[in-house]
Design a protein around this motif. Structure first.
Motif, short mmCIF file in Angstrom:
data_model
loop_
_atom_site.label_atom_id
_atom_site.label_comp_id
_atom_site.label_asym_id
_atom_site.label_seq_id
_atom_site.Cartn_x
_atom_site.Cartn_y
_atom_site.Cartn_z
N ALA A 76 0.83 -1.20 0.00
CA ALA A 76 0.00 0.00 0.00
C ALA A 76 0.87 1.26 0.00
O ALA A 76 0.56 2.24 -0.69
N GLU A 84 -1.19 5.68 -6.92
CA GLU A 84 -2.40 4.87 -7.00
C GLU A 84 -3.30 5.03 -5.77
O GLU A 84 -4.48 4.70 -5.82
N LEU A 85 -2.75 5.51 -4.66
CA LEU A 85 -3.52 5.80 -3.46
C LEU A 85 -3.29 7.26 -3.10
O LEU A 85 -2.19 7.79 -3.29
N TRP A 88 -1.88 6.70 2.76
CA TRP A 88 -1.86 5.41 3.46
C TRP A 88 -1.33 5.62 4.87
O TRP A 88 -0.34 6.34 5.08
N LEU A 129 -8.21 -5.36 -0.20
CA LEU A 129 -8.56 -4.43 -1.28
C LEU A 129 -9.60 -3.41 -0.82
O LEU A 129 -9.64 -2.29 -1.32
N LEU A 132 -7.73 -0.64 0.66
CA LEU A 132 -7.11 0.20 -0.36
C LEU A 132 -8.13 1.08 -1.06
O LEU A 132 -7.83 2.22 -1.44
N SER A 133 -9.34 0.58 -1.25
CA SER A 133 -10.35 1.37 -1.95
C SER A 133 -10.69 2.64 -1.18
O SER A 133 -10.97 3.69 -1.76
N ARG A 136 -7.82 4.95 -1.73
CA ARG A 136 -7.79 5.36 -3.14
C ARG A 136 -8.84 6.42 -3.43
O ARG A 136 -8.78 7.14 -4.42
N LEU A 347 -2.77 -7.40 -4.71
CA LEU A 347 -3.09 -6.04 -4.27
C LEU A 347 -2.71 -5.02 -5.34
O LEU A 347 -3.46 -4.06 -5.59
N CYS A 351 -5.82 -3.15 -6.97
CA CYS A 351 -5.96 -1.72 -6.69
C CYS A 351 -6.16 -0.92 -7.97
O CYS A 351 -7.04 -0.06 -8.06
#
Length: 393
Positions: A76, A84-85, A88, A129, A132-133, A136, A347, A351
């Motif tokens: 992450a 992509e994020l 975190w 995930l 992560l969403s 994100r 992941l 992601c």
């Protein structure tokens, strides 16, 4: 205030040293990977029905949990660095505190997290995930709290402790506390950090929990830093000693020792399930990473401190213990590493494939049953949004 003020159960479960606010740090596995005995706590893993489990197999499971949780954190962080994020919250170094506490929960217990409990989420079966969403920015947390008995991540610092106290009071009124049925009696685990301990919400939750003898365990991961604020700026006494002022026991455990964390949290949760009220658990650990990926800890802390805590790495000490005692071989460690590599691949690909949210998703999951007012708001928004698609301003 003495142990007698809390009744005999405190002395029996937590011992006079902790009840008196002594400086003892509960530890069952040393940084060198040596098992140590403690007069008040023993590592006796049990299943949901209260039956004893194989301790060696359980420790191997803890090792796997911690390795995979660290991989989630590593991937992450890398995804955020690659854009992509959006953000975190790292947990590097806190794996033992989270896995020990997470595995102490029974299925009927409920956990309220901060925004950093990735290891507890793993223990409760939440798809990484879904974590992560959230970071994100494509949803507000897409797992079902009721399906996992694990609340949504709380961004407002400390607010989840009030949620936890209220939920625990609800458990009392639902009659699922103190019945003697191991598969029915339930408790709440409320996570927060040392920085949040200064928040009014946290202290208010202590008052409510103590006043109503609520079945809640306040689990503080003292990782030494509230963003850039050191723990000595947060409190003049060890955090767990604050519990005495509110009328319930506190205990400090080595947060880098997964066995001790499990044992202490198990005892505290069982005490809550039996109707003996709240407990404060201070997991003494260290944030080896940044507060979040927007933070640069080199600006406010010494590298020597980090190097000292690396010698207490929670994963390394379990690996040394397993290896030294012939409880795991290279094949086991290689298999766990291969599983971590596969998880990392999933992941990364997952992601990048997360769909963008549907605009009307903001109206989902607001209430268990949609109200007439919310339905009207949804309809008005859909009409407004459709106007842009048709070129109407």
């Amino acid at each position: 205030m003495t142990p007698a003020d809390f009744g005999p159960d405190l002395v029996e479960v937590f011992g006079p040293s902790q009840a008196d606010g002594g400086p003892e740090l509960i530890q069952l596995l040393s940084p060198e990977g040596q098992r140590v005995e403690h007069p008040e706590f023993a590592f006796e893993p049990r299943d949901a029905a209260g039956n004893l489990l194989d301790p060696d197999e359980t420790i191997r499971g803890f090792y796997r949990d911690m390795v995979l949780t660290r991989r989630i954190d590593t991937e992450a962080t890398a995804l955020q660095r690659h854009g992509e994020l959006g953000l975190w919250a790292q947990l590097l170094g806190q794996e033992a505190a989270q896995i020990g506490a997470g595995r102490a929960l029974r299925p009927q217990d409920f956990a309220f997290p901060t925004y950093r409990e990735h290891g507890v989420a793993w223990c409760r079966g939440v798809d990484p995930l879904r974590l992560l969403s959230l970071f994100r920015g494509v949803d507000h947390g897409s797992w079902d709290p009721a399906a996992h008995n694990f609340g949504l991540y709380t961004i407002v610092i400390g607010a989840q402790t009030l949620h936890a106290a209220g939920y625990a009071m609800g458990m009392q009124r639902d009659g699922v506390v103190g019945t003697g049925d191991a598969q029915r009696d339930a408790a709440v685990l409320a996570h927060f950090g040392d920085g949040a301990s200064s928040q009014g919400d946290v202290n208010e939750s202590f008052i409510f929990a103590a006043s109503y003898n609520a079945p809640v365990v306040f689990f503080c991961q003292n990782n030494q830093w509230a963003i850039s604020e050191p723990i000595e700026r947060q409190t003049r006494i060890p955090l767990y000693q604050r519990a005495l002022g509110f009328g319930f026991p506190g205990v400090r455990v080595d947060g880098n020792d997964v066995l001790a964390t499990y044992a202490v949290t198990t005892a505290a949760l069982q005490r809550a399930r039996e109707g003996q009220g709240p407990t404060f658990v201070e997991a003494y650990t260290y944030r080896m990473g940044a507060h979040t990926t927007t933070d640069d800890p080199t600006r406010y802390r010494l590298s020597d401190d980090l190097e000292r805590w690396k010698l207490k790495d929670p994963i390394a000490r379990v690996k040394v213990y397993l290896s030294r005692n012939g409880l795991a071989d290279d094949a086991f460690f290689d298999a766990v590493q291969a599983e971590a590599d596969e998880l990392g691949h999933q992941l990364r690909e997952g992601c990048k494939s997360l769909p963008n949210p549907v605009p009307t998703a903001i109206f989902d999951n607001v209430y268990a049953e949609e109200t007439a007012e919310l339905a009207q708001q949804r309809a008005a928004f859909e009409e407004y949004h459709a106007g842009f698609e048709q070129g109407v301003s």
